[in-house]
Design a protein around this motif. Structure first.
Motif, PDB file in Angstrom:
ATOM      1  N   LEU A 125      -5.191   1.216 -33.514  1.00  0.00           N
ATOM      2  CA  LEU A 125      -5.816  -0.119 -33.877  1.00  0.00           C
ATOM      3  C   LEU A 125      -6.407  -0.102 -35.035  1.00  0.00           C
ATOM      4  O   LEU A 125      -7.510   0.687 -35.119  1.00  0.00           O
ATOM      5  N   ASN A 126      -6.215  -0.694 -36.068  1.00  0.00           N
ATOM      6  CA  ASN A 126      -7.135  -1.178 -37.168  1.00  0.00           C
ATOM      7  C   ASN A 126      -7.354   0.484 -37.901  1.00  0.00           C
ATOM      8  O   ASN A 126      -8.098   0.643 -38.792  1.00  0.00           O
TER       9      ASN A 126
ATOM     10  N   TRP B  32      -9.058  -8.708 -30.175  1.00  0.00           N
ATOM     11  CA  TRP B  32      -9.940  -7.809 -30.828  1.00  0.00           C
ATOM     12  C   TRP B  32     -11.062  -8.584 -31.426  1.00  0.00           C
ATOM     13  O   TRP B  32     -10.830  -9.054 -32.496  1.00  0.00           O
TER      14      TRP B  32
ATOM     15  N   ILE C  79      -7.710 -12.012 -40.274  1.00  0.00           N
ATOM     16  CA  ILE C  79      -6.675 -11.463 -39.491  1.00  0.00           C
ATOM     17  C   ILE C  79      -5.611 -10.671 -40.234  1.00  0.00           C
ATOM     18  O   ILE C  79      -4.918  -9.833 -39.989  1.00  0.00           O
TER      19      ILE C  79
ATOM     20  N   GLN D 154     -10.106 -11.931 -32.534  1.00  0.00           N
ATOM     21  CA  GLN D 154      -8.703 -12.044 -33.251  1.00  0.00           C
ATOM     22  C   GLN D 154      -7.631 -11.457 -32.404  1.00  0.00           C
ATOM     23  O   GLN D 154      -7.433 -10.431 -31.696  1.00  0.00           O
TER      24      GLN D 154
ATOM     25  N   PHE E 100      -6.061  -1.794 -44.063  1.00  0.00           N
ATOM     26  CA  PHE E 100      -6.181  -2.349 -42.763  1.00  0.00           C
ATOM     27  C   PHE E 100      -7.384  -1.386 -42.019  1.00  0.00           C
ATOM     28  O   PHE E 100      -7.077  -0.028 -41.664  1.00  0.00           O
TER      29      PHE E 100
ATOM     30  N   CYS F 233      -5.851  -6.800 -40.189  1.00  0.00           N
ATOM     31  CA  CYS F 233      -5.963  -6.346 -38.854  1.00  0.00           C
ATOM     32  C   CYS F 233      -4.485  -5.586 -38.665  1.00  0.00           C
ATOM     33  O   CYS F 233      -3.287  -6.149 -39.485  1.00  0.00           O
ATOM     34  N   SER F 234      -4.400  -4.462 -37.961  1.00  0.00           N
ATOM     35  CA  SER F 234      -3.082  -3.769 -37.819  1.00  0.00           C
ATOM     36  C   SER F 234      -3.163  -3.067 -36.437  1.00  0.00           C
ATOM     37  O   SER F 234      -3.981  -2.626 -35.765  1.00  0.00           O
TER      38      SER F 234
ATOM     39  N   ALA G  86     -11.187  -2.034 -39.518  1.00  0.00           N
ATOM     40  CA  ALA G  86     -12.058  -2.800 -38.714  1.00  0.00           C
ATOM     41  C   ALA G  86     -12.832  -3.789 -39.706  1.00  0.00           C
ATOM     42  O   ALA G  86     -12.918  -4.901 -39.136  1.00  0.00           O
TER      43      ALA G  86
ATOM     44  N   VAL H 290      -4.362  -9.782 -32.056  1.00  0.00           N
ATOM     45  CA  VAL H 290      -3.820  -8.818 -33.064  1.00  0.00           C
ATOM     46  C   VAL H 290      -2.190  -8.652 -32.233  1.00  0.00           C
ATOM     47  O   VAL H 290      -2.463  -8.275 -31.028  1.00  0.00           O
TER      48      VAL H 290
ATOM     49  N   CYS I 207     -10.522  -6.343 -40.879  1.00  0.00           N
ATOM     50  CA  CYS I 207     -10.052  -7.087 -39.599  1.00  0.00           C
ATOM     51  C   CYS I 207     -11.062  -8.122 -39.260  1.00  0.00           C
ATOM     52  O   CYS I 207     -10.794  -9.352 -38.840  1.00  0.00           O
ATOM     53  N   GLU I 208     -12.285  -7.758 -39.249  1.00  0.00           N
ATOM     54  CA  GLU I 208     -13.464  -8.729 -39.011  1.00  0.00           C
ATOM     55  C   GLU I 208     -13.253  -9.931 -40.233  1.00  0.00           C
ATOM     56  O   GLU I 208     -13.844 -11.038 -39.997  1.00  0.00           O
TER      57      GLU I 208
END
Length: 473
Positions: free
Chosen positions: A214-215, A279, A310, A282, A301, A313-314, A303, A284, A306-307
């Motif tokens: 994640l991310n 997350w 979108i 979001q 990609f 994010c990954s 955190a 994901v 992502c914040e």
């Protein structure tokens, strides 16, 4: 002895006869050729038993894979097994094998809704699935498994040998050997090779179909449980074999609004579903790093990205890390383990601690024992107590009234330390010969079986020729 049921049984039978009739065969003990075999009959018996056990782990009889415990758990395009063809998504035109699973129990294909249960993949009851023998990558599969299995057995045997030293030291009440020989040796071998075995077991027991990055900052587990139409039970998976994310019942419109990279299925290649999670508010969805390689780039990609939106994010499936690369990078890139290469949580600081423990154990094995023996000798000499009058192990003369030679003791301990450190490496490499021998034997046996038994014997239709080729094989 490499693992093979046939060869192991023959060795066990021969050694068993030697043990059973050892009295009548005692004259062989002095024989130039057979004396070593006779004297090592119990060791040969144990090796034969373990070779047979390892043969069942490989499920190989004279290197021919056998379905001793159950049919293979893998299905292929040429299968006529109705259980295989009833697996949803199965196709006669498939180019790859697929595992039997409880997909129908997790997703109701008629009502197009989830049942709330997790997909369970069928696992072979014992040992290696014989279906691997018909796969195009069978050599790679057998190669990696047998190599790791040899290392696990080898390290376990070496640790058991060190534990025998502990038993001897405790019996002799030799505290110096316990604290400054056995303990450093245990720390050194387990900090490197014991850790290697732990990584192998962790890799074997991890469900890589449900492990995600994640991310590019953390590893998460998302079991294969399908989503409700309102996404009320996240994390979960999208419906199986729905290639168009906009066509997903219930929340397809929501998925269609996400970035194009957030979909694990390549165009026209439907799979068993894509993972979905939330997350920090979001939504994901799993992406495909084979289609969008940039998903694995932590600079793009992460955190923070992502914040911010979108698009930063990954989520992608973690590829199983290479054990060899992990061990090399443990020393070459100390304290650095990329998230995509992580096998256990907190792996980077753990590896730093293990390296420090191994580094400290070497001088602890080398220096304290000779220095403490020297101090013990000096105290005895100050009290004018003969060495033979005081009990205690540790090698301070062993009851002889000879002069304690610190230089000789130091050289002896230095030789022992160097030999131990090098033997940990060389002995592990020696166990890899079992893997190499087993692999080479399996390939030779397979070629001989196909070219001699099948093409010459079985295809001839002659019972005599079949018997002759099988005997030769």
């Amino acid at each position: 002895m490499f693992g093979d049921i046939g060869h192991g049984f023959i060795m066990t039978l021969a050694a068993g006869l030697l043990c059973l009739h050892e009295g009548r065969l005692s004259s062989l003990a002095s024989h130039e050729m057979f004396g070593t075999v006779y004297q090592g009959r119990y060791a040969i018996l144990l090796m034969g038993i373990f070779a047979t056990y390892a043969g069942f782990i490989y499920n190989e009889l004279f290197s021919v894979p056998q379905p001793f415990f159950a049919p293979t758990s893998w299905c292929g395009p040429d299968d006529t097994d109705p259980d295989c063809l009833s697996v949803p998504g199965a196709s006669k035109n498939a180019t790859q094998k697929w595992l039997r699973s409880s997909l129908e129990g997790a997703w109701d294909f008629g009502a197009r809704t989830t049942t709330g249960t997790e997909v369970a993949w069928e696992v072979y009851p014992f040992g290696t699935d014989p279906g691997w023998s018909h796969a195009s990558n069978k050599i790679n599969a057998a190669n990696t498994f047998k190599m790791k299995f040899a290392i696990v057995c080898g390290v376990a045997q070496m640790v058991a040998g060190i534990c025998c030293k502990l038993a001897n030291a405790l019996r002799a009440r030799d505290a110096l050997t316990v604290w400054f020989v056995w303990l450093p040796e245990m720390v050194f071998i387990n900090a490197i090779f014991g850790y290697l075995v732990a990584l192998i077991l962790a890799k074997w027991t991890t469900n890589w179909d449900a492990t995600y990055v994640l991310n590019n900052e953390e590893v998460v587990s998302i079991p294969q449980r399908y989503c409700d139409a309102d996404l009320s039970r996240l994390p979960c998976w999208t419906p199986p074999f729905v290639a168009d994310r906009a066509a997903v019942p219930g929340y397809g419109g929501l998925l269609a609004q996400l970035p194009q990279a957030m979909w694990c299925m390549a165009p026209g290649a439907a799979t068993a579903g894509c993972a979905v999670m939330r997350w920090k508010g979001q939504l994901v969805v799993e992406g495909n790093t084979f289609v969008t390689k940039a998903l694995a780039d932590p600079h793009t990609f992460n955190a923070a990205a992502c914040e911010a939106g979108i698009g930063g994010c990954s989520l992608f499936k973690q590829p199983p890390p290479s054990i060899l690369d992990t061990l090399i990078n443990m020393f070459m890139e100390i304290g650095s383990v990329p998230v995509s290469q992580q096998l256990v949580p907190g792996q980077a600081p753990l590896q730093v601690f293990l390296i420090l423990a191994a580094a400290v154990s070497v001088p602890m094995l080398l220096l304290p024992r000779p220095l403490l023996l020297k101090r013990r000798h000096e105290r005895r000499a100050a009290r004018h107590v003969p060495l033979a009058d005081e009990d205690g192990g540790g090698g301070g003369g062993g009851g002889h009234e000879e002069v304690f030679d610190f230089g000789e003791e130091m050289v002896h301990q230095a030789i022992h330390t160097i030999e131990y450190v090098l033997s940990c490496i060389s002995n592990t490499a020696s166990y890899l010969r079992l893997w190499a021998l087993s692999l080479a034997h399996a390939q030779l046996s397979e070629v001989f079986w196909e070219k001699a038994v099948v093409e010459i014997g079985l295809e001839s239709g002659s019972p005599a020729l079949v018997l002759a080729t099988i005997t030769a094989w």
